[in-house]
Design an enzyme around this catalytic site. Structure first.
Site, short mmCIF file in Angstrom:
data_model
loop_
_atom_site.label_atom_id
_atom_site.label_comp_id
_atom_site.label_asym_id
_atom_site.label_seq_id
_atom_site.Cartn_x
_atom_site.Cartn_y
_atom_site.Cartn_z
N ASP A 31 7.86 -6.21 -14.06
CA ASP A 31 6.47 -6.31 -13.61
C ASP A 31 6.11 -7.77 -13.39
O ASP A 31 6.67 -8.67 -14.03
CB ASP A 31 5.52 -5.67 -14.64
CG ASP A 31 4.21 -5.20 -14.04
OD1 ASP A 31 3.99 -3.97 -14.00
OD2 ASP A 31 3.41 -6.06 -13.59
N ASP A 74 8.72 -10.53 -9.66
CA ASP A 74 7.92 -10.20 -8.48
C ASP A 74 8.79 -9.35 -7.56
O ASP A 74 9.70 -9.87 -6.89
CB ASP A 74 7.44 -11.48 -7.77
CG ASP A 74 6.58 -11.17 -6.57
OD1 ASP A 74 6.50 -9.98 -6.17
OD2 ASP A 74 5.95 -12.11 -6.03
N TYR A 88 -0.96 0.72 3.02
CA TYR A 88 -0.63 1.43 1.77
C TYR A 88 -0.23 2.87 2.07
O TYR A 88 0.80 3.35 1.58
CB TYR A 88 -1.83 1.36 0.83
CG TYR A 88 -1.66 2.12 -0.47
CD1 TYR A 88 -0.86 1.61 -1.49
CD2 TYR A 88 -2.32 3.33 -0.69
CE1 TYR A 88 -0.71 2.31 -2.69
CE2 TYR A 88 -2.18 4.02 -1.89
CZ TYR A 88 -1.37 3.50 -2.88
OH TYR A 88 -1.23 4.18 -4.07
N LYS A 118 3.35 4.80 1.42
CA LYS A 118 3.44 5.99 0.57
C LYS A 118 4.07 7.16 1.32
O LYS A 118 4.80 7.97 0.75
CB LYS A 118 2.05 6.35 0.02
CG LYS A 118 1.57 5.37 -1.04
CD LYS A 118 2.45 5.44 -2.27
CE LYS A 118 2.28 4.29 -3.22
NZ LYS A 118 3.26 4.28 -4.32
N VAL A 122 -5.77 9.19 -10.47
CA VAL A 122 -5.43 9.03 -11.89
C VAL A 122 -6.34 7.96 -12.46
O VAL A 122 -6.44 6.85 -11.92
CB VAL A 122 -3.95 8.63 -12.06
CG1 VAL A 122 -3.61 8.55 -13.55
CG2 VAL A 122 -3.05 9.64 -11.35
N THR A 130 -6.75 5.30 -14.21
CA THR A 130 -6.18 4.11 -14.86
C THR A 130 -7.28 3.06 -15.04
O THR A 130 -8.34 3.15 -14.41
CB THR A 130 -5.07 3.49 -13.99
OG1 THR A 130 -5.68 3.11 -12.75
CG2 THR A 130 -3.94 4.46 -13.74
N1 LIG Z 1 -3.86 5.57 -10.03
C1 LIG Z 1 -3.92 6.46 -9.07
O1 LIG Z 1 -4.95 7.11 -8.85
C2 LIG Z 1 -2.71 6.72 -8.19
C3 LIG Z 1 -2.81 7.75 -7.26
C4 LIG Z 1 -1.72 8.04 -6.46
C5 LIG Z 1 -0.55 7.31 -6.58
N2 LIG Z 1 -0.49 6.31 -7.48
C6 LIG Z 1 0.78 5.57 -7.54
O2 LIG Z 1 1.25 5.50 -8.89
C7 LIG Z 1 1.89 4.26 -9.12
C8 LIG Z 1 1.22 3.52 -10.26
O3 LIG Z 1 -0.14 3.35 -9.93
P1 LIG Z 1 -1.19 2.70 -10.94
O4 LIG Z 1 -2.50 3.30 -10.59
O5 LIG Z 1 -0.68 2.76 -12.31
O6 LIG Z 1 -1.18 1.20 -10.40
P2 LIG Z 1 -1.62 -0.14 -11.16
O7 LIG Z 1 -2.11 -1.04 -10.10
O8 LIG Z 1 -2.51 0.18 -12.31
O9 LIG Z 1 -0.21 -0.66 -11.73
C9 LIG Z 1 0.78 -1.08 -10.85
C10 LIG Z 1 1.72 -1.99 -11.62
O10 LIG Z 1 2.60 -2.60 -10.65
C11 LIG Z 1 2.66 -3.98 -10.91
N3 LIG Z 1 2.93 -4.74 -9.69
C12 LIG Z 1 2.13 -4.90 -8.63
N4 LIG Z 1 2.71 -5.72 -7.74
C13 LIG Z 1 3.90 -6.10 -8.27
C14 LIG Z 1 4.95 -6.96 -7.84
N5 LIG Z 1 4.88 -7.62 -6.66
N6 LIG Z 1 6.02 -7.12 -8.63
C15 LIG Z 1 6.10 -6.48 -9.83
N7 LIG Z 1 5.14 -5.66 -10.29
C16 LIG Z 1 4.04 -5.47 -9.52
C17 LIG Z 1 1.28 -4.33 -11.48
O11 LIG Z 1 1.29 -5.55 -12.20
C18 LIG Z 1 0.98 -3.12 -12.34
O12 LIG Z 1 1.46 -3.27 -13.66
C19 LIG Z 1 1.82 3.49 -7.80
O13 LIG Z 1 3.00 3.71 -7.09
C20 LIG Z 1 0.64 4.13 -7.10
O14 LIG Z 1 0.73 4.00 -5.70
C21 LIG Z 1 -1.54 5.98 -8.30
#
Ligand SMILES: NC(=O)c1ccc[n+]([C@@H]2O[C@H](COP(=O)([O-])OP(=O)(O)OC[C@H]3O[C@@H](n4cnc5c(N)ncnc54)[C@H](O)[C@@H]3O)[C@@H](O)[C@H]2O)c1
Length: 250
Positions: A43, A66, A157, A161, A190, A192
């Protein structure tokens, strides 16, 4: 939270989780540690990553990375694999910033695909040789219902996806003959910490519940539970699938 089952085959497995420092990824890291698996999570968020590692050490190790720099992925994975190989890869990292069509420059478009799509392929590429040699392995890619339901103001985005589902099916076909299963998980909304801080308003929550069949918000642990089950041998016949965790969105 609902008590989760233990899948004995996951104990001692080496699991790589991208974007594991926060949100759904952190719930996935915790869920695999609860199975006694050894988790390396990659991360960019060093503060959150170090805090989670401290909480879950020695089962979990944080690797600052990254992921939008693909040339850094294989060396980081090779250095992190505790016995030289990963058994399970969870491609989860993403960045869902909104962007208006007229504001997207060529560089911004490239950056969005780098942070939301490219690393899914390059992380898979990093773990596949050892999985092939072992004759088994599991890759789970985190997609989203966002592209299917037409999320507004996020064209790059949703493009990423949609591509992740295609990539999952392509990899599943190429890798099944080596005993490697590849599936895609599509969460709905979700709840979060980032979602709550960035977009959630009472109106937004009412809209979410009006779209869902189930009238509870999906928690990160709900997605993690499905990911863990799919990674276990209980799902040994499941590959090339898209599994939707959206509380019945329509
Ligand atoms: N939360 C939702 O409602 C939701 C809905 C549909 C899909 N998703 C998918 O689920 C997954 C997780 O989503 P989330 O809501 O937990 O996201 P989030 O933004 O809370 O967490 C994403 C994580 O990825 C890390 N990250 C971002 N850019 C980065 C980089 N360049 N290098 C390394 N790490 C990096 C961030 O630091 C973070 O810890 C994602 O693929 C998202 O598209 C989430």
């Amino acid at each position: 939270m609902t008590q989760q089952p233990i899948f004995p085959d996951l104990a001692g497995k080496d699991v790589a989780v991208t974007g594991g420092a926060s949100g759904i990824g952190a719930a996935i890291v915790r869920a695999f540690c609860a199975q006694n698996a050894r988790v390396s999570f990659f991360d960019i968020n060093e503060t959150a990553g170090q805090a989670l590692e401290q909480d879950l050490s020695p089962l979990a190790q944080f690797v600052p990375l990254d992921l939008s720099h693909p040339e850094m992925i294989a060396p980081a994975f090779d250095a992190a694999a505790r016995d030289g190989a990963f058994d399970i890869l969870i491609n989860n990292a993403a960045h869902d910033d909104r962007h208006r069509i007229e504001d997207v420059s060529p560089q911004y478009w490239r950056d969005r695909l780098a942070v939301n799509l490219d690393h899914h392929f390059f992380c898979a590429q990093a773990v596949i040789p050892a999985m092939r040699q072992a004759g088994r392995g599991v890759i789970i890619n985190m997609g989203s219902i966002a592209w299917r339901v037409g999320l507004d103001d996020a064209p790059a985005y949703v493009t990423a996806k949609a591509a992740i589902e295609g990539l999952s099916h392509g990899l599943a076909r190429s890798l099944g003959r080596h005993g490697i299963r590849v599936n895609c998980v599509l969460p709905g909304f979700v709840r979060t910490q980032r979602q709550v801080e960035k977009w959630v308003t009472p109106e937004f929550e009412a809209e979410v519940l009006s779209r869902q069949c189930l009238q509870d918000f999906i928690q990160p642990e709900d997605v993690a539970a499905v990911v863990v089950m799919l990674a276990s041998d209980s799902a040994r016949a499941v590959t090339n699938q898209t599994v939707i965790v959206d509380a019945g969105w329509s």
